[in-house]
Scaffold this motif. Structure first.
Motif, PDB file in Angstrom:
ATOM      1  N   ARG A 161       0.917  -1.205  -0.035  1.00 11.05           N
ATOM      2  CA  ARG A 161      -0.140   0.137  -0.041  1.00 11.05           C
ATOM      3  C   ARG A 161       1.036   1.218   0.010  1.00 11.05           C
ATOM      4  O   ARG A 161       2.094   1.100   0.422  1.00 11.05           O
ATOM      5  CB  ARG A 161      -0.807  -0.074   1.375  1.00 11.05           C
ATOM      6  N   CYS A 162       0.528   2.386  -0.519  1.00 13.50           N
ATOM      7  CA  CYS A 162       1.281   3.259  -0.613  1.00 13.50           C
ATOM      8  C   CYS A 162       1.359   4.230   0.734  1.00 13.50           C
ATOM      9  O   CYS A 162       0.208   4.321   1.212  1.00 13.50           O
ATOM     10  CB  CYS A 162       0.741   4.377  -1.708  1.00 13.50           C
ATOM     11  N   ASP A 163       2.206   4.932   1.149  1.00 14.31           N
ATOM     12  CA  ASP A 163       2.328   5.836   2.427  1.00 14.31           C
ATOM     13  C   ASP A 163       2.220   7.305   2.338  1.00 14.31           C
ATOM     14  O   ASP A 163       2.075   7.963   3.269  1.00 14.31           O
ATOM     15  CB  ASP A 163       3.417   5.413   3.188  1.00 14.31           C
TER      16      ASP A 163
ATOM     17  N   GLY B 220      13.638  -9.587   7.299  1.00 13.52           N
ATOM     18  CA  GLY B 220      13.582  -8.148   6.820  1.00 13.52           C
ATOM     19  C   GLY B 220      12.324  -7.610   7.458  1.00 13.52           C
ATOM     20  O   GLY B 220      10.949  -8.041   7.322  1.00 13.52           O
ATOM     21  N   THR B 221      12.454  -6.360   8.159  1.00 13.14           N
ATOM     22  CA  THR B 221      11.513  -5.571   8.763  1.00 13.14           C
ATOM     23  C   THR B 221      11.467  -4.190   8.508  1.00 13.14           C
ATOM     24  O   THR B 221      11.236  -3.236   9.256  1.00 13.14           O
ATOM     25  CB  THR B 221      11.364  -5.952  10.408  1.00 13.14           C
ATOM     26  N   GLY B 222      11.680  -3.919   7.241  1.00 18.47           N
ATOM     27  CA  GLY B 222      11.402  -2.405   6.670  1.00 18.47           C
ATOM     28  C   GLY B 222      10.157  -2.198   6.185  1.00 18.47           C
ATOM     29  O   GLY B 222       9.042  -3.270   6.666  1.00 18.47           O
TER      30      GLY B 222
ATOM     31  N   GLN C  70       4.679  -4.221   6.103  1.00 20.56           N
ATOM     32  CA  GLN C  70       3.541  -4.209   5.479  1.00 20.56           C
ATOM     33  C   GLN C  70       2.713  -5.731   5.166  1.00 20.56           C
ATOM     34  O   GLN C  70       1.368  -6.164   5.266  1.00 20.56           O
ATOM     35  CB  GLN C  70       3.353  -3.563   4.241  1.00 20.56           C
TER      36      GLN C  70
ATOM     37  N   ARG D 284      16.512  -7.972  12.056  1.00 25.25           N
ATOM     38  CA  ARG D 284      17.918  -7.496  12.405  1.00 25.25           C
ATOM     39  C   ARG D 284      17.961  -6.054  12.830  1.00 25.25           C
ATOM     40  O   ARG D 284      18.564  -5.846  14.001  1.00 25.25           O
ATOM     41  CB  ARG D 284      18.855  -7.346  11.220  1.00 25.25           C
ATOM     42  N   SER D 285      17.319  -5.303  12.397  1.00 26.43           N
ATOM     43  CA  SER D 285      16.575  -4.149  12.983  1.00 26.43           C
ATOM     44  C   SER D 285      15.508  -3.817  13.090  1.00 26.43           C
ATOM     45  O   SER D 285      14.668  -3.904  12.108  1.00 26.43           O
ATOM     46  CB  SER D 285      17.386  -2.940  12.335  1.00 26.43           C
TER      47      SER D 285
ATOM     48  N   ARG E 171      13.326   5.468   6.640  1.00 25.52           N
ATOM     49  CA  ARG E 171      12.008   5.953   6.579  1.00 25.52           C
ATOM     50  C   ARG E 171      10.799   5.178   7.388  1.00 25.52           C
ATOM     51  O   ARG E 171      11.153   4.277   7.567  1.00 25.52           O
ATOM     52  CB  ARG E 171      11.564   5.342   5.040  1.00 25.52           C
TER      53      ARG E 171
ATOM     54  N   ARG F  81      19.905  -9.638  16.460  1.00 22.62           N
ATOM     55  CA  ARG F  81      21.092  -8.959  17.095  1.00 22.62           C
ATOM     56  C   ARG F  81      21.398 -10.092  18.018  1.00 22.62           C
ATOM     57  O   ARG F  81      22.774 -10.014  18.415  1.00 22.62           O
ATOM     58  CB  ARG F  81      20.529  -7.641  17.747  1.00 22.62           C
TER      59      ARG F  81
ATOM     60  N   TRP G 174      19.265   2.744   3.797  1.00 22.90           N
ATOM     61  CA  TRP G 174      19.627   2.559   2.420  1.00 22.90           C
ATOM     62  C   TRP G 174      19.802   3.980   1.858  1.00 22.90           C
ATOM     63  O   TRP G 174      20.313   4.073   0.838  1.00 22.90           O
ATOM     64  CB  TRP G 174      18.495   1.731   1.788  1.00 22.90           C
TER      65      TRP G 174
ATOM     66  N   ASN H 111      22.889  -0.799   3.412  1.00 23.73           N
ATOM     67  CA  ASN H 111      22.492  -2.008   3.500  1.00 23.73           C
ATOM     68  C   ASN H 111      23.093  -2.837   2.369  1.00 23.73           C
ATOM     69  O   ASN H 111      22.895  -4.044   2.367  1.00 23.73           O
ATOM     70  CB  ASN H 111      20.909  -1.923   3.187  1.00 23.73           C
TER      71      ASN H 111
HETATM   72  O1  N01 Z   1      13.563  -2.367   2.547  1.00 28.04           O
HETATM   73  P1  N01 Z   1      14.610  -1.963   3.635  1.00 28.04           P
HETATM   74  P2  N01 Z   1      11.939  -2.480   2.331  1.00 28.04           P
HETATM   75  N1  N01 Z   1      19.803 -10.258   7.237  1.00 28.04           N
HETATM   76  O2  N01 Z   1      15.715  -1.870   2.990  1.00 28.04           O
HETATM   77  C1  N01 Z   1      16.768  -6.522   6.495  1.00 28.04           C
HETATM   78  C2  N01 Z   1       9.759   2.029   0.209  1.00 28.04           C
HETATM   79  N2  N01 Z   1       8.506   1.163   0.408  1.00 28.04           N
HETATM   80  O3  N01 Z   1      12.123  -3.264   0.964  1.00 28.04           O
HETATM   81  O4  N01 Z   1      17.902  -2.727   8.675  1.00 28.04           O
HETATM   82  C3  N01 Z   1      18.748  -9.942   8.087  1.00 28.04           C
HETATM   83  O5  N01 Z   1      13.891  -0.815   4.282  1.00 28.04           O
HETATM   84  C4  N01 Z   1      17.095  -5.093   7.109  1.00 28.04           C
HETATM   85  O6  N01 Z   1      17.563  -5.061   8.019  1.00 28.04           O
HETATM   86  P3  N01 Z   1      18.721  -3.910   8.632  1.00 28.04           P
HETATM   87  C5  N01 Z   1      10.224   2.780   1.414  1.00 28.04           C
HETATM   88  O7  N01 Z   1      10.640   3.956   1.086  1.00 28.04           O
HETATM   89  C6  N01 Z   1       7.486   1.685   0.649  1.00 28.04           C
HETATM   90  O8  N01 Z   1      11.211  -2.915   3.308  1.00 28.04           O
HETATM   91  O9  N01 Z   1      19.782  -3.666   7.361  1.00 28.04           O
HETATM   92  N3  N01 Z   1      18.066  -8.999   7.604  1.00 28.04           N
HETATM   93  C7  N01 Z   1      15.610  -4.355   6.773  1.00 28.04           C
HETATM   94  O10 N01 Z   1      15.121  -4.850   7.954  1.00 28.04           O
HETATM   95  C8  N01 Z   1      11.142   1.908   2.058  1.00 28.04           C
HETATM   96  O11 N01 Z   1      12.044   2.590   3.207  1.00 28.04           O
HETATM   97  C9  N01 Z   1       6.224   1.287   0.894  1.00 28.04           C
HETATM   98  O12 N01 Z   1      19.281  -4.333   9.640  1.00 28.04           O
HETATM   99  C10 N01 Z   1      18.504  -8.300   6.479  1.00 28.04           C
HETATM  100  C11 N01 Z   1      15.085  -5.333   5.613  1.00 28.04           C
HETATM  101  O13 N01 Z   1      15.734  -6.277   5.376  1.00 28.04           O
HETATM  102  C12 N01 Z   1      11.961   1.286   0.808  1.00 28.04           C
HETATM  103  O14 N01 Z   1      10.782   1.089  -0.086  1.00 28.04           O
HETATM  104  C13 N01 Z   1       6.224  -0.194   0.957  1.00 28.04           C
HETATM  105  C14 N01 Z   1      19.679  -8.712   5.625  1.00 28.04           C
HETATM  106  C15 N01 Z   1      15.234  -4.381   4.254  1.00 28.04           C
HETATM  107  O15 N01 Z   1      14.373  -3.344   4.612  1.00 28.04           O
HETATM  108  C16 N01 Z   1      12.765  -0.041   1.076  1.00 28.04           C
HETATM  109  O16 N01 Z   1      11.770  -0.802   1.926  1.00 28.04           O
HETATM  110  C17 N01 Z   1       7.546  -0.865   0.725  1.00 28.04           C
HETATM  111  C18 N01 Z   1      20.052  -9.745   6.100  1.00 28.04           C
HETATM  112  N4  N01 Z   1      21.560 -10.487   5.770  1.00 28.04           N
HETATM  113  C19 N01 Z   1       8.600  -0.339   0.473  1.00 28.04           C
HETATM  114  N5  N01 Z   1      19.451  -7.714   4.813  1.00 28.04           N
HETATM  115  C20 N01 Z   1       5.065   2.119   1.046  1.00 28.04           C
HETATM  116  O17 N01 Z   1       4.626   2.080   2.102  1.00 28.04           O
HETATM  117  C21 N01 Z   1      18.624  -6.998   4.844  1.00 28.04           C
HETATM  118  N6  N01 Z   1      17.841  -7.265   5.748  1.00 28.04           N
HETATM  119  C22 N01 Z   1       4.666   2.850   0.164  1.00 28.04           C
END
Ligand code: N01
Length: 529
Positions: A51-53, A180-182, A187, A204-205, A324, A346, A488, A493
């Motif tokens: 979903r878009c933010d 991954g918890t970005g 979402q 990880r974070s 972000r 961690r 990033w 990253n």
């Molecule tokens: O990617 P991220 P994303 N072992 O890089 C983890 C946009 N977006 O696709 O933080 C374990 O943020 C990494 O951990 P760490 C938006 O701008 C927008 O989620 O490196 N974990 C992190 O938790 C966003 O910011 C929407 O320690 C590993 C995750 O993977 C951008 O895109 C929706 C690892 C990556 O998170 C990117 O988001 C989606 C490893 N070896 C995206 N390597 C909207 O809402 C990486 N990680 C519009």
């Protein structure tokens, strides 16, 4: 082989508009797109929960009043299928499909100095020649797969949020793991938890996330939106983030605790990424930031019932908003489910991925499905993977070895007649990407018009102008808290990537004024010959 006027790489928001503008201005233009359809980010990232933010009414094109008037968003924050449907509608309406070569990935791009022509080669061997190239390749499109030992040995199903299959995978009864918890992880996790038998989240974070107060538009609301659209667009045109929202009129340290909390609560209720900009000093003053950070942390602790899990979910080591902020629907609540487990990498790092699942130092996590939500080689990755060769065969990856050097985020010295949209050196990811794409594309195509009118064959940024702009981008970031996070935004990253703050943090409106000024001064900073 024909030499076109322009080739546009990418058919997302920026690429589609570039194709439309080029053709409208009478240029012979062709598009290339790796996917089988239009949409860019919104084509690929079809994971559940995407979903878009940014509010849908802002995250849409402004260039055509008829387009704007003829499309009705169903929700305040649109989900991926609706945004993709919108982009397909745009491509239909402006008859763009037939300009695009779909299903072809650009593998190389070479500039021939004698002929003043770019040659792009796609993965099926096709060569496209054009005088100008516009890379609308996206800032979050080069998928990052981390190098985890044993990753190829996993015997179950592997999924990437950024390459989610068109046919929704059946997760019923399955043991699913997410790395991954970005934003993508945050979402998708709530939806995956509902579908799977069990869900193990490898974190990880931890990240800050603010709920999206999403709701459908009622007919009455929609009529109001339509009536107010012109004012809304006018307000966004030179606004800091390209949306009509404004920060609180006073700094976080200028108000008492009660007023501060009320302002933070109001923004929290408004929801989403804007919480990161509640106060004007929040991203420049650590004490101001701390108030917002603590407020968000209290929310996590109030939602998550198990105190140990709650503590693991509280981010550490970066001021709020410097990565972000994610926008979620029920993310923290998901950890109250009995089928969801959080592994804090961690404390308990991954040893290896095994055929049966993930082995951590203290655990054995058996899985049927492993989901990577591990992000992107952001801002530069989509370009350096093509690695265009400019003057004298200069490689972009070499020119940017110490970080991206651009003039206004639009051109690169040594690479004549090449333009980048939504790339490094521009606000891009820190602004409303749609209006941002329109601004950049308009700037580029206005310049192409000027070249055609005056017989200009070559356009290239001056080295000194690009160095000055790049310095300005860096200095502006240094005045904020942003560079403190391993995000990033700084390439942290991706192993081996030079740590440089890549987007321009000075604001969309300020950036736009710089672009206007350059244009009004006959493209100051660029050499036209
Ligand atoms: O990617 P991220 P994303 N072992 O890089 C983890 C946009 N977006 O696709 O933080 C374990 O943020 C990494 O951990 P760490 C938006 O701008 C927008 O989620 O490196 N974990 C992190 O938790 C966003 O910011 C929407 O320690 C590993 C995750 O993977 C951008 O895109 C929706 C690892 C990556 O998170 C990117 O988001 C989606 C490893 N070896 C995206 N390597 C909207 O809402 C990486 N990680 C519009």
């Amino acid at each position: 082989m024909d030499v076109r006027d322009v080739v546009v790489v990418g058919a997302g928001f920026a690429g589609l508009y570039a194709l439309h503008r080029c053709r409208s201005d009478g240029f012979d233009v062709v598009g290339v797109e790796a996917a089988d359809g239009v949409g860019g980010t919104w084509y690929w990232n079809r994971y559940p929960g995407a979903r878009c933010d940014v509010e849908s009414i802002d995250y849409s094109y402004s260039f055509s009043a008829e387009l704007q008037d003829g499309w009705r968003w169903s929700e305040r924050y649109a989900a991926q299928p609706e945004i993709l449907a919108y982009l397909e509608h745009v491509a239909e309406r402006f008859d763009l499909h037939r300009l695009i070569r779909f299903g072809r990935t650009v593998r190389s791009a070479h500039f021939d100095e004698d002929a003043v022509v770019w040659t792009l080669t796609t993965d099926d061997g096709e060569r496209l020649r054009a005088r100008f190239v516009i890379f609308a390749t996206g800032c979050l499109s080069a998928v990052h797969r981390p190098d985890i030992p044993g990753a190829d040995d996993f015997a179950g199903q592997v999924l990437f949020t950024a390459r989610w299959p068109h046919r929704e995978p059946d997760l019923a009864g399955k043991r699913v793991g997410v790395i991954g918890t970005g934003s993508s992880g945050i979402q998708s996790i709530p939806v995956l938890a509902e579908r799977a038998a069990s869900l193990t989240v490898f974190q990880r974070s931890a990240n800050y996330s603010v709920p999206a107060p999403n709701r459908p538009f009622t007919d009455e609301e929609w009529e109001r939106v339509r009536a107010e659209y012109p004012q809304r667009r006018a307000k966004s045109a030179y606004a800091p983030a390209g949306t009509p929202h404004e920060a609180y009129p006073k700094g976080a340290l200028e108000v008492d605790e009660q007023e501060r909390r009320a302002a933070l609560e109001q923004r929290w209720q408004q929801g989403g990424v804007l919480f990161g900009k509640t106060f004007p000093d929040q991203n420049t003053d650590l004490a101001a930031n701390d108030h917002a950070r603590r407020f968000a942390e209290e929310k996590i602790r109030a939602i998550v019932r198990d105190p140990a899990t709650a503590e693991d979910l509280v981010p550490v080591g970066h001021p709020i908003g410097t990565k972000r902020i994610c926008t979620d629907v029920g993310y923290f609540e998901t950890y109250n489910r009995s089928n969801v487990r959080l592994v804090n990498l961690r404390r308990d790092p991954v040893v290896a991925i095994r055929p049966w699942g993930v082995e951590t130092e203290h655990g054995r996590h058996e899985l049927d499905v492993l989901v990577y939500a591990t992000g992107f080689d952001a801002l530069t990755g989509a370009l350096t993977r093509i690695d265009p060769r400019g003057r004298g065969g200069l490689r972009l990856s070499r020119a940017w070895a110490d970080g991206p050097v651009t003039c206004l985020g639009l051109g690169v010295p040594g690479f004549p007649n090449m333009f980048t949209v939504s790339g490094p050196g521009s606000p891009s990811v820190l602004a409303n990407m749609v209006l941002h794409a329109e601004v950049q594309v308009d700037w580029v195509v206005d310049l192409l018009d000027r070249c055609r009118a005056d017989g200009v064959a070559e356009v290239e940024p001056r080295h000194d102008a690009a160095a000055r702009w790049t310095e300005h981008v860096a200095e502006t970031a240094e005045r904020t808290l942003y560079p403190r996070a391993d995000s990033w935004y700084v390439g942290a990253n991706v192993t081996g990537k030079k740590r440089v703050f890549m987007p321009y943090v000075g604001g969309f409106g300020t950036y736009r004024r710089f672009c206007d000024q350059a244009r009004d001064n006959d493209y100051a900073g660029f050499v036209l010959t």
